[in-house]
Design a protein around this motif. Structure first.
Motif, PDB file in Angstrom:
ATOM      1  N   GLU A  81       2.219  -3.578  -2.622  1.00  0.00           N
ATOM      2  CA  GLU A  81       1.211  -2.618  -2.149  1.00  0.00           C
ATOM      3  C   GLU A  81       0.003  -2.607  -3.088  1.00  0.00           C
ATOM      4  N   THR A  82       0.273  -2.646  -4.387  1.00  0.00           N
ATOM      5  CA  THR A  82      -0.812  -2.678  -5.370  1.00  0.00           C
ATOM      6  C   THR A  82      -1.627  -3.956  -5.210  1.00  0.00           C
ATOM      7  N   ARG A  83      -0.952  -5.086  -5.035  1.00  0.00           N
ATOM      8  CA  ARG A  83      -1.646  -6.367  -4.838  1.00  0.00           C
ATOM      9  C   ARG A  83      -2.542  -6.299  -3.609  1.00  0.00           C
ATOM     10  N   ARG A  84      -2.015  -5.709  -2.553  1.00  0.00           N
ATOM     11  CA  ARG A  84      -2.789  -5.592  -1.304  1.00  0.00           C
ATOM     12  C   ARG A  84      -4.074  -4.800  -1.535  1.00  0.00           C
ATOM     13  N   LEU A  85      -3.971  -3.706  -2.270  1.00  0.00           N
ATOM     14  CA  LEU A  85      -5.166  -2.907  -2.568  1.00  0.00           C
ATOM     15  C   LEU A  85      -6.160  -3.704  -3.417  1.00  0.00           C
ATOM     16  N   PHE A  86      -5.660  -4.446  -4.400  1.00  0.00           N
ATOM     17  CA  PHE A  86      -6.535  -5.266  -5.232  1.00  0.00           C
ATOM     18  C   PHE A  86      -7.240  -6.317  -4.385  1.00  0.00           C
ATOM     19  N   GLU A  87      -6.499  -6.943  -3.474  1.00  0.00           N
ATOM     20  CA  GLU A  87      -7.091  -7.980  -2.612  1.00  0.00           C
ATOM     21  C   GLU A  87      -8.187  -7.397  -1.726  1.00  0.00           C
ATOM     22  N   LEU A  88      -7.931  -6.210  -1.181  1.00  0.00           N
ATOM     23  CA  LEU A  88      -8.949  -5.562  -0.356  1.00  0.00           C
ATOM     24  C   LEU A  88     -10.184  -5.229  -1.188  1.00  0.00           C
ATOM     25  N   TYR A  89      -9.960  -4.754  -2.404  1.00  0.00           N
ATOM     26  CA  TYR A  89     -11.076  -4.412  -3.279  1.00  0.00           C
ATOM     27  C   TYR A  89     -11.870  -5.666  -3.648  1.00  0.00           C
ATOM     28  N   ASP A  90     -11.154  -6.755  -3.969  1.00  0.00           N
ATOM     29  CA  ASP A  90     -11.836  -7.997  -4.341  1.00  0.00           C
ATOM     30  C   ASP A  90     -12.659  -8.552  -3.184  1.00  0.00           C
ATOM     31  N   ALA A  91     -12.162  -8.388  -1.962  1.00  0.00           N
ATOM     32  CA  ALA A  91     -12.867  -8.902  -0.787  1.00  0.00           C
ATOM     33  C   ALA A  91     -14.149  -8.109  -0.516  1.00  0.00           C
ATOM     34  N   ASP A  92     -14.093  -6.801  -0.737  1.00  0.00           N
ATOM     35  CA  ASP A  92     -15.252  -5.947  -0.456  1.00  0.00           C
ATOM     36  C   ASP A  92     -15.165  -4.714  -1.341  1.00  0.00           C
ATOM     37  N   LYS A  93     -15.981  -4.675  -2.363  1.00  0.00           N
ATOM     38  CA  LYS A  93     -15.920  -3.602  -3.369  1.00  0.00           C
ATOM     39  C   LYS A  93     -16.168  -2.212  -2.779  1.00  0.00           C
ATOM     40  N   ASN A  94     -16.867  -2.135  -1.647  1.00  0.00           N
ATOM     41  CA  ASN A  94     -17.153  -0.852  -1.006  1.00  0.00           C
ATOM     42  C   ASN A  94     -16.385  -0.711   0.299  1.00  0.00           C
ATOM     43  N   SER A  95     -15.209  -1.266   0.332  1.00  0.00           N
ATOM     44  CA  SER A  95     -14.445  -1.374   1.569  1.00  0.00           C
ATOM     45  C   SER A  95     -13.863  -0.043   2.028  1.00  0.00           C
ATOM     46  N   SER A  96     -14.241   0.346   3.235  1.00  0.00           N
ATOM     47  CA  SER A  96     -13.582   1.507   3.819  1.00  0.00           C
ATOM     48  C   SER A  96     -12.165   1.119   4.224  1.00  0.00           C
ATOM     49  N   THR A  97     -11.936  -0.170   4.468  1.00  0.00           N
ATOM     50  CA  THR A  97     -10.588  -0.654   4.786  1.00  0.00           C
ATOM     51  C   THR A  97      -9.648  -0.347   3.633  1.00  0.00           C
ATOM     52  N   GLN A  98     -10.119  -0.594   2.411  1.00  0.00           N
ATOM     53  CA  GLN A  98      -9.289  -0.313   1.241  1.00  0.00           C
ATOM     54  C   GLN A  98      -8.957   1.179   1.169  1.00  0.00           C
ATOM     55  N   LEU A  99      -9.946   2.015   1.422  1.00  0.00           N
ATOM     56  CA  LEU A  99      -9.718   3.457   1.346  1.00  0.00           C
ATOM     57  C   LEU A  99      -8.756   3.929   2.442  1.00  0.00           C
ATOM     58  N   HIS A 100      -8.900   3.380   3.643  1.00  0.00           N
ATOM     59  CA  HIS A 100      -7.976   3.737   4.722  1.00  0.00           C
ATOM     60  C   HIS A 100      -6.562   3.253   4.410  1.00  0.00           C
ATOM     61  N   THR A 101      -6.456   2.061   3.854  1.00  0.00           N
ATOM     62  CA  THR A 101      -5.149   1.535   3.466  1.00  0.00           C
ATOM     63  C   THR A 101      -4.528   2.429   2.400  1.00  0.00           C
ATOM     64  N   MET A 102      -5.334   2.831   1.427  1.00  0.00           N
ATOM     65  CA  MET A 102      -4.845   3.721   0.371  1.00  0.00           C
ATOM     66  C   MET A 102      -4.372   5.044   0.965  1.00  0.00           C
ATOM     67  N   LEU A 103      -5.135   5.596   1.888  1.00  0.00           N
ATOM     68  CA  LEU A 103      -4.728   6.850   2.535  1.00  0.00           C
ATOM     69  C   LEU A 103      -3.403   6.682   3.283  1.00  0.00           C
ATOM     70  N   ASP A 104      -3.242   5.557   3.971  1.00  0.00           N
ATOM     71  CA  ASP A 104      -1.983   5.283   4.676  1.00  0.00           C
ATOM     72  C   ASP A 104      -0.817   5.190   3.700  1.00  0.00           C
ATOM     73  N   LEU A 105      -1.036   4.496   2.581  1.00  0.00           N
ATOM     74  CA  LEU A 105       0.022   4.358   1.578  1.00  0.00           C
ATOM     75  C   LEU A 105       0.381   5.710   0.965  1.00  0.00           C
TER      76      LEU A 105
END
Length: 142
Positions: A81-105
């Protein structure tokens, strides 16, 4: 006199500047974890230190990631799960996808913890009942 003052200012500013590189032992001491743990996180692709021969050189990003890995671990996040968040962050530093994923987790963890609390309450009630039965039996045998 002026030279002493300049040296004092330079020393003060050196102490106030954040360190930019870290050895594995620096991070190990700072976070009170083993160097083996840090190497494991590196093997899992969560940390990517530079190398100078056999020496690992960690930068500020690695330090922050290690801090996040340990915080995530404390909160019950898996390394995947942590790796997934890092990958999302690396792909797009301002990613709303990362924030939504974090909220889901976070929501998933809260649900799991609530279930554990409910289970613990049931077990405690059963233990209290068993304890009372034992005390009653002892009182009747006296």
């Amino acid at each position: 006199m002026q030279e002493k003052l300049i040296n004092m200012v330079l020393l003060m500013s050196d102490n106030q500047l954040p360190q930019t590189t870290y050895s594995i032992s620096d991070l190990s001491k700072e976070f009170d974890i083993t160097t083996r743990s840090i190497r494991f996180y590196e093997d899992q692709g969560l940390l990517k230190p530079k190398r100078r021969g056999q020496t690992r050189i960690y930068n500020l990003k690695d330090r922050v990631r290690l801090k996040l890995i340990l915080r995530g671990k404390r909160l019950g996040f898996s390394l995947a799960e942590t790796r997934r968040l890092f990958e999302l962050y690396d792909a797009d530093k301002n990613s709303s996808t990362q924030l939504h994923t974090m909220l889901d987790l976070v929501e998933d963890k809260k649900v799991a913890l609530q279930q554990q609390m409910d289970d613990i309450k049931v077990v405690l009630m059963e233990l209290n009942s068993a304890e009372q039965q034992c005390r009653d039996a002892l009182a009747n045998n006296s």
